[in-house]
Scaffold this motif. Structure first.
Motif, mmCIF file in Angstrom:
data_model
loop_
_atom_site.group_PDB
_atom_site.id
_atom_site.type_symbol
_atom_site.label_atom_id
_atom_site.label_comp_id
_atom_site.label_asym_id
_atom_site.label_seq_id
_atom_site.Cartn_x
_atom_site.Cartn_y
_atom_site.Cartn_z
ATOM 1 N N VAL A 77 0.804 -1.271 -0.048
ATOM 2 C CA VAL A 77 -0.006 0.259 0.080
ATOM 3 C C VAL A 77 0.968 1.198 0.032
ATOM 4 C CG1 VAL A 77 -1.830 -1.210 1.249
ATOM 5 C CG2 VAL A 77 -0.332 -0.014 2.445
ATOM 6 N N ARG A 78 0.349 2.331 -0.721
ATOM 7 C CA ARG A 78 1.195 3.455 -0.440
ATOM 8 C C ARG A 78 0.564 4.814 0.294
ATOM 9 N NH1 ARG A 78 5.560 2.492 -2.880
ATOM 10 N NH2 ARG A 78 5.528 1.719 -4.927
ATOM 11 N N ALA A 79 1.242 5.479 1.126
ATOM 12 C CA ALA A 79 0.920 6.455 1.945
ATOM 13 C C ALA A 79 0.357 7.601 0.926
ATOM 14 C CB ALA A 79 1.768 7.037 2.888
ATOM 15 N N THR A 80 -0.785 8.283 1.267
ATOM 16 C CA THR A 80 -1.322 9.293 0.512
ATOM 17 C C THR A 80 -0.409 10.876 0.973
ATOM 18 O OG1 THR A 80 -3.264 9.705 1.999
ATOM 19 C CG2 THR A 80 -3.499 8.245 -0.012
ATOM 20 N N GLU A 81 0.169 10.553 2.109
ATOM 21 C CA GLU A 81 0.712 11.760 2.717
ATOM 22 C C GLU A 81 1.630 11.331 3.739
ATOM 23 O OE1 GLU A 81 -0.246 15.946 5.308
ATOM 24 O OE2 GLU A 81 -1.945 14.453 4.496
ATOM 25 N N ASN A 82 2.874 12.105 3.722
ATOM 26 C CA ASN A 82 3.999 11.855 4.871
ATOM 27 C C ASN A 82 4.525 13.049 5.424
ATOM 28 O OD1 ASN A 82 4.441 8.699 4.791
ATOM 29 N ND2 ASN A 82 4.994 9.270 2.571
ATOM 30 N N GLN A 83 4.445 13.228 6.537
ATOM 31 C CA GLN A 83 4.908 14.474 7.491
ATOM 32 C C GLN A 83 5.810 13.754 8.420
ATOM 33 O OE1 GLN A 83 4.431 17.556 6.574
ATOM 34 N NE2 GLN A 83 3.117 17.049 4.824
ATOM 35 N N VAL A 84 7.172 13.977 8.269
ATOM 36 C CA VAL A 84 8.215 13.306 9.125
ATOM 37 C C VAL A 84 9.320 14.448 9.257
ATOM 38 C CG1 VAL A 84 9.343 11.626 9.714
ATOM 39 C CG2 VAL A 84 7.376 11.194 8.520
ATOM 40 N N ASN A 85 9.820 14.685 10.390
ATOM 41 C CA ASN A 85 10.452 15.702 10.634
ATOM 42 C C ASN A 85 11.740 14.982 11.529
ATOM 43 O OD1 ASN A 85 9.558 17.943 9.358
ATOM 44 N ND2 ASN A 85 7.940 17.995 10.948
ATOM 45 N N LEU A 86 12.869 15.650 11.117
ATOM 46 C CA LEU A 86 14.152 15.108 12.256
ATOM 47 C C LEU A 86 14.408 16.242 13.089
ATOM 48 C CD1 LEU A 86 17.324 13.393 11.328
ATOM 49 C CD2 LEU A 86 17.613 15.392 12.639
ATOM 50 N N TYR A 87 14.493 16.199 14.278
ATOM 51 C CA TYR A 87 14.886 16.865 15.267
ATOM 52 C C TYR A 87 16.124 16.569 16.167
ATOM 53 C CZ TYR A 87 9.834 17.839 14.729
ATOM 54 O OH TYR A 87 8.733 18.248 14.288
ATOM 55 N N GLN A 88 16.958 17.627 16.476
ATOM 56 C CA GLN A 88 18.385 17.147 17.128
ATOM 57 C C GLN A 88 18.154 18.213 18.672
ATOM 58 O OE1 GLN A 88 21.781 17.468 14.752
ATOM 59 N NE2 GLN A 88 20.785 17.383 12.980
ATOM 60 N N SER A 89 18.585 17.543 19.661
ATOM 61 C CA SER A 89 18.546 18.189 20.821
ATOM 62 C C SER A 89 20.018 17.757 21.512
ATOM 63 C CB SER A 89 17.387 17.639 21.588
ATOM 64 O OG SER A 89 17.447 18.127 22.980
ATOM 65 N N ASP A 90 20.319 18.692 22.216
ATOM 66 C CA ASP A 90 21.614 18.097 23.231
ATOM 67 C C ASP A 90 21.134 17.900 24.441
ATOM 68 O OD1 ASP A 90 20.913 20.798 23.715
ATOM 69 O OD2 ASP A 90 22.916 21.495 23.510
ATOM 70 N N LYS A 91 19.629 18.085 24.877
ATOM 71 C CA LYS A 91 19.181 18.291 26.313
ATOM 72 C C LYS A 91 18.067 17.086 26.307
ATOM 73 C CE LYS A 91 17.617 21.097 29.748
ATOM 74 N NZ LYS A 91 17.206 22.581 30.213
ATOM 75 N N ALA A 92 17.959 16.537 27.257
ATOM 76 C CA ALA A 92 16.772 15.359 27.594
ATOM 77 C C ALA A 92 16.447 15.599 29.103
ATOM 78 C CB ALA A 92 17.038 14.176 27.218
ATOM 79 N N GLU A 93 15.361 15.688 29.531
ATOM 80 C CA GLU A 93 14.816 15.756 31.116
ATOM 81 C C GLU A 93 14.184 14.726 31.334
ATOM 82 O OE1 GLU A 93 13.716 19.510 32.503
ATOM 83 O OE2 GLU A 93 15.290 20.547 31.308
ATOM 84 N N ARG A 94 14.377 13.871 32.226
ATOM 85 C CA ARG A 94 13.386 12.934 32.611
ATOM 86 C C ARG A 94 12.362 13.386 33.576
ATOM 87 N NH1 ARG A 94 13.792 7.260 32.498
ATOM 88 N NH2 ARG A 94 15.991 7.520 31.981
ATOM 89 N N LEU A 95 10.960 12.865 32.980
ATOM 90 C CA LEU A 95 9.775 13.613 33.886
ATOM 91 C C LEU A 95 9.300 12.869 35.103
ATOM 92 C CD1 LEU A 95 7.703 14.952 30.783
ATOM 93 C CD2 LEU A 95 9.143 16.075 32.521
#
Length: 95
Positions: A77-95
């Motif tokens: 099957v083929r997607a009719t739309e794709n919206q995917v982004n790459l994000y870069q972060s140097d910080k992560a915090e545990r909640l």
């Protein structure tokens, strides 16, 4: 940290579910890969045409190494739309 997030849309819920199922093996392998914090490709809870993608990797080197061996499935099957982004972060915090 590398985060890939977004969604794909399909003609209907049947095609969406087929696409999500086709990626199950790849998601399992990714979760075992060095540097994978998490990966998920799942059916959207509200929209029957939408699947959601989330990947989180320790760093770009780990993500690049995964991309070389990922071997995404050939979808019937083929997607009719794709919206995917790459994000870069140097910080992560545990909640």
């Amino acid at each position: 940290m590398i985060i890939i997030a977004g969604y794909s849309r399909y003609k209907d819920g049947i095609e969406r579910d087929a696409a999500v199922a086709a990626f199950a093996d790849m998601v399992g392998r990714a979760r075992q890969a060095d540097g994978c914090v998490d990966m998920a490709i799942s059916a959207d809870a509200l929209d029957p045409e939408r699947s959601n993608l989330f990947e989180c990797w320790r760093d770009k080197a780990a993500w690049d190494a995964w991309r070389k061996v990922a071997k995404a499935p050939r979808l019937k099957v083929r997607a009719t739309e794709n919206q995917v982004n790459l994000y870069q972060s140097d910080k992560a915090e545990r909640l």
